[in-house]
Design an enzyme around this catalytic site. Structure first.
Site, mmCIF file in Angstrom:
data_model
loop_
_atom_site.group_PDB
_atom_site.id
_atom_site.type_symbol
_atom_site.label_atom_id
_atom_site.label_comp_id
_atom_site.label_asym_id
_atom_site.label_seq_id
_atom_site.Cartn_x
_atom_site.Cartn_y
_atom_site.Cartn_z
ATOM 1 N N TYR A 75 0.843 -1.199 0.000
ATOM 2 C CA TYR A 75 0.000 0.000 0.000
ATOM 3 C C TYR A 75 0.885 1.259 0.000
ATOM 4 O O TYR A 75 0.460 2.326 -0.392
ATOM 5 C CB TYR A 75 -0.866 0.046 1.269
ATOM 6 C CG TYR A 75 -2.075 -0.864 1.281
ATOM 7 C CD1 TYR A 75 -2.262 -1.850 0.320
ATOM 8 C CD2 TYR A 75 -3.034 -0.724 2.280
ATOM 9 C CE1 TYR A 75 -3.371 -2.680 0.362
ATOM 10 C CE2 TYR A 75 -4.157 -1.539 2.326
ATOM 11 C CZ TYR A 75 -4.321 -2.522 1.367
ATOM 12 O OH TYR A 75 -5.422 -3.337 1.411
ATOM 13 N N GLY A 76 2.122 1.066 0.501
ATOM 14 C CA GLY A 76 2.995 2.213 0.782
ATOM 15 C C GLY A 76 3.380 3.059 -0.414
ATOM 16 O O GLY A 76 3.882 4.165 -0.249
ATOM 17 N N CYS A 120 -2.270 -1.196 9.973
ATOM 18 C CA CYS A 120 -1.452 -0.804 8.831
ATOM 19 C C CYS A 120 -1.272 0.704 8.951
ATOM 20 O O CYS A 120 -2.267 1.437 9.027
ATOM 21 C CB CYS A 120 -2.168 -1.165 7.534
ATOM 22 S SG CYS A 120 -1.368 -0.536 6.057
ATOM 23 N N GLU A 143 10.235 -9.067 4.808
ATOM 24 C CA GLU A 143 9.511 -10.140 4.122
ATOM 25 C C GLU A 143 10.453 -11.255 3.680
ATOM 26 O O GLU A 143 10.029 -12.382 3.464
ATOM 27 C CB GLU A 143 8.708 -9.570 2.948
ATOM 28 C CG GLU A 143 7.759 -8.488 3.447
ATOM 29 C CD GLU A 143 6.360 -8.558 2.912
ATOM 30 O OE1 GLU A 143 6.193 -9.036 1.794
ATOM 31 O OE2 GLU A 143 5.439 -8.115 3.635
ATOM 32 N N CYS A 189 5.505 1.713 10.697
ATOM 33 C CA CYS A 189 5.138 0.731 9.671
ATOM 34 C C CYS A 189 5.065 -0.617 10.372
ATOM 35 O O CYS A 189 5.917 -0.927 11.217
ATOM 36 C CB CYS A 189 6.183 0.702 8.556
ATOM 37 S SG CYS A 189 5.927 -0.629 7.378
ATOM 38 N N THR A 190 4.058 -1.392 10.008
ATOM 39 C CA THR A 190 3.818 -2.652 10.715
ATOM 40 C C THR A 190 5.012 -3.604 10.734
ATOM 41 O O THR A 190 5.156 -4.393 11.648
ATOM 42 C CB THR A 190 2.649 -3.394 10.045
ATOM 43 O OG1 THR A 190 2.880 -3.392 8.641
ATOM 44 C CG2 THR A 190 1.347 -2.761 10.375
ATOM 45 N N HIS A 191 5.845 -3.532 9.696
ATOM 46 C CA HIS A 191 6.969 -4.475 9.607
ATOM 47 C C HIS A 191 8.133 -4.079 10.507
ATOM 48 O O HIS A 191 8.949 -4.924 10.863
ATOM 49 C CB HIS A 191 7.504 -4.527 8.174
ATOM 50 C CG HIS A 191 6.591 -5.188 7.202
ATOM 51 N ND1 HIS A 191 5.312 -4.752 6.951
ATOM 52 C CD2 HIS A 191 6.784 -6.266 6.386
ATOM 53 C CE1 HIS A 191 4.767 -5.524 6.035
ATOM 54 N NE2 HIS A 191 5.635 -6.450 5.679
HETATM 55 N N1 DGL Z 1 1.526 -2.462 6.201
HETATM 56 C C1 DGL Z 1 2.166 -1.324 5.612
HETATM 57 C C2 DGL Z 1 2.290 -0.204 6.670
HETATM 58 O O1 DGL Z 1 2.239 -0.442 7.850
HETATM 59 C C3 DGL Z 1 3.534 -1.659 5.067
HETATM 60 C C4 DGL Z 1 3.531 -2.507 3.822
HETATM 61 C C5 DGL Z 1 2.912 -1.844 2.620
HETATM 62 O O2 DGL Z 1 3.507 -0.903 2.032
HETATM 63 O O3 DGL Z 1 1.836 -2.249 2.232
HETATM 64 O O4 DGL Z 1 2.438 0.929 6.317
#
Ligand code: DGL
Length: 273
Positions: free
Chosen positions: A47-48, A78, A157, A189-191
């Protein structure tokens, strides 16, 4: 449906992919009795780097999908969707919708001593200016430094949570933030919580990291309390995971996020919702 089942509705959680499992990990620790329905939009991530309109549309469809499970609330796990779509979701849906941005900002404001906060996230999150705007709303004197770190997501990932390559990429991005003399850094960011050890090592002991996947828990607890749900209420707990695409490496990477075996993965097409 019996009254008892109604009282123990699940918590719906969505993310663009598997990163939101950092939130699920903490949810399971904090509310082991709650059933969690997770939706990862693996077919449409990342989504980023998408436009605000597309992110809002995806967030709306994901929420509609989760609504089919009659959840108690929806957690937008997210940052990109929280930064760009949460306001819209809150006006369009009547159930409580909790994002990760506000709790992270609250924690950062409480932790900073020198008034210099850094926020790292996807390009869309940083470009949205949502974090600095929220921080400045609370305290206009705080200096906020936003920085996109697009290579962090693919690193995570790939399961590269540490090692020479990860050290190099972390140093490459965070060097400029270190020079800004921040004392607090939001992992927006979630990751990124998966890179916490390397980020902490690079930033040094004077910088406090804010992990929104933990900071969002009190807000979820408050919502549950407001709706009459108590920790320990009779329920079977458990986790159900739905993905828009069951990608080959999801199970492997997701297992390292959750630190345990995953349930069976369900496929869900949300595009026409
Ligand atoms: N889950 C998205 C966030 O926390 C990171 C991954 C994405 O770019 O979709 O912003």
């Amino acid at each position: 449906m019996t009254k008892k089942v109604q009282k123990n509705k699940p918590i719906g959680v969505f993310d663009s992919g598997l990163g939101g499992l950092t939130v699920v990990f903490n949810l399971q620790k904090s509310f082991p009795e709650k059933e969690i329905i997770y939706f990862g939009d693996t077919a449409r991530l990342p989504y980023g780097n998408k436009s605000p309109e597309t992110i809002q549309n995806y967030a709306r469809q994901n929420t509609r999908f989760l609504l089919s499970f009659q959840p108690e609330m929806v957690v937008v796990a997210c940052h990109t969707a929280s930064a760009l779509a949460l306001g819209k979701l809150k006006t369009e849906f009547s159930l409580p919708i909790v994002g990760v941005l506000a709790p992270a900002v609250k924690a950062a404001l409480a932790k900073t001593r020198n008034g210099r906060i850094g926020i790292i996230g996807t390009s869309a999150t940083v470009k949205s200016n949502s974090y600095p705007a929220e921080i400045k709303k609370a305290n206009p004197k705080i200096k906020v430094y936003g920085l996109a770190c697009p290579l962090f997501v693919p690193l995570v990932e790939e399961g590269l949570f540490s090692g020479p390559l990860t050290n190099m990429v972390v140093a490459h991005y965070l060097k400029s933030l270190k020079e800004k003399k921040i004392d607090t850094l939001i992992l927006g960011c979630t990751h990124y919580p998966m890179l916490k050890a390397v980020i902490a090592g690079f930033m040094g002991p004077k910088v406090t990291l804010v992990d929104p996947s933990e900071e969002v828990m009190p807000e979820i607890a408050a919502q549950l309390k407001e709706r009459g749900q108590k920790a320990g209420a009779v329920s079977k707990g458990g986790l159900r995971i739905y993905l828009s695409d069951i990608t080959p490496n999801f199970r492997k990477v997701a297992t390292s996020f959750l630190k345990k075996e995953l349930p069976r993965l369900g496929k869900a097409n949300v595009e026409n919702l």
